[in-house]
Design a protein around this motif. Structure first.
Motif, short mmCIF file in Angstrom:
data_model
loop_
_atom_site.label_atom_id
_atom_site.label_comp_id
_atom_site.label_asym_id
_atom_site.label_seq_id
_atom_site.Cartn_x
_atom_site.Cartn_y
_atom_site.Cartn_z
N PRO A 1 0.90 -0.96 0.04
CA PRO A 1 -0.65 -0.15 -0.09
C PRO A 1 0.73 1.02 -0.43
CG PRO A 1 -1.21 -2.01 1.57
CD PRO A 1 0.71 -1.67 0.93
N GLY A 2 0.35 1.90 -0.55
CA GLY A 2 1.57 3.42 -1.14
C GLY A 2 2.93 3.49 -1.77
N ALA A 3 3.13 1.96 -2.07
CA ALA A 3 4.01 1.84 -2.92
C ALA A 3 4.44 3.17 -3.91
CB ALA A 3 4.30 0.50 -3.04
N ALA A 4 3.41 3.10 -4.68
CA ALA A 4 3.53 4.39 -5.54
C ALA A 4 3.77 5.87 -5.29
CB ALA A 4 2.35 4.79 -6.63
N GLY A 5 3.45 6.42 -3.51
CA GLY A 5 4.17 7.50 -3.40
C GLY A 5 5.54 7.65 -3.23
N GLN A 6 5.76 6.21 -2.31
CA GLN A 6 7.37 6.01 -2.24
C GLN A 6 8.06 6.11 -3.14
OE1 GLN A 6 6.75 2.37 -0.21
NE2 GLN A 6 5.76 3.22 1.56
N GLY B 1 5.47 -4.07 14.47
CA GLY B 1 5.01 -3.90 13.84
C GLY B 1 4.78 -3.54 12.36
N VAL B 2 6.49 -3.96 11.75
CA VAL B 2 7.33 -3.62 10.81
C VAL B 2 6.53 -4.70 9.44
CG1 VAL B 2 8.96 -3.24 9.05
CG2 VAL B 2 9.02 -2.59 11.67
N ARG B 3 5.24 -3.81 8.46
CA ARG B 3 5.04 -4.74 7.53
C ARG B 3 5.79 -5.31 6.43
NH1 ARG B 3 2.89 -7.28 11.07
NH2 ARG B 3 1.30 -6.46 12.96
N ARG C 1 11.21 -0.47 4.98
CA ARG C 1 10.63 0.88 4.59
C ARG C 1 10.42 1.23 6.25
NH1 ARG C 1 12.16 3.11 0.45
NH2 ARG C 1 12.99 1.31 -1.65
N ASP C 2 10.41 2.84 6.02
CA ASP C 2 9.60 3.50 7.11
C ASP C 2 8.07 4.07 6.35
OD1 ASP C 2 9.78 5.86 6.01
OD2 ASP C 2 11.08 6.19 7.47
N PRO C 3 7.35 4.24 7.52
CA PRO C 3 6.03 4.99 7.61
C PRO C 3 6.52 5.87 5.53
CG PRO C 3 5.90 4.59 9.36
CD PRO C 3 7.33 4.52 8.52
#
Length: 90
Positions: A6-11, A41-43, A62-64
Motif C-alpha cells: 500500500p502506498g508504494a507508488a508514492g514511495q 508492527g513493521v510490515r 521501509r519506514d512509514p
C-alpha cells in the motif's frame, strides 16, 4: 514488491524525486532485531536478513514515509573487501 505494498507508488515517487533518504543502523544481533521489529508492527520488508558479499549480514525495510532502512551486522571473520577487488591487493 512495490505493487503489493500500500502506498508504494508514492514511495517510488519520493525516491525518484530525491525526497527520501536511506538510513543505516549497525546492530549486534540482526536476527534479534528483525524479530523485535516484526513483533513491533513493521510490515514492509524489502529484503529479509541476507549475508552480503562485502561481509555484512543485512536486511532492508521501509519506514512509514517510504525511506529505505538498512539494518546490518558485520559478519565475524568475513573478508571485508569488495568482491571485485583482486585478492593480491592490485
Amino acid at each position: 514488491m512495490a505493487a503489493a505494498s500500500p502506498g508504494a507508488a508514492g514511495q517510488a515517487d519520493a525516491a525518484s524525486a530525491g525526497t527520501s533518504v536511506v538510513l543505516e543502523f549497525e546492530v549486534d544481533d540482526l536476527d534479534a532485531v528483525r524479530d523485535h521489529l516484526r513483533g513491533g508492527g513493521v510490515r514492509e520488508w524489502v529484503q529479509e536478513p541476507t549475508d552480503q558479499p562485502w561481509g555484512n549480514r543485512s536486511m532492508l525495510l521501509r519506514d512509514p514515509d517510504g525511506n529505505l532502512v538498512n539494518v546490518f551486522t558485520p559478519i565475524p571473520g568475513a573478508d571485508r573487501g569488495w568482491p571485485s577487488q583482486a585478492r593480491d591487493g592490485r
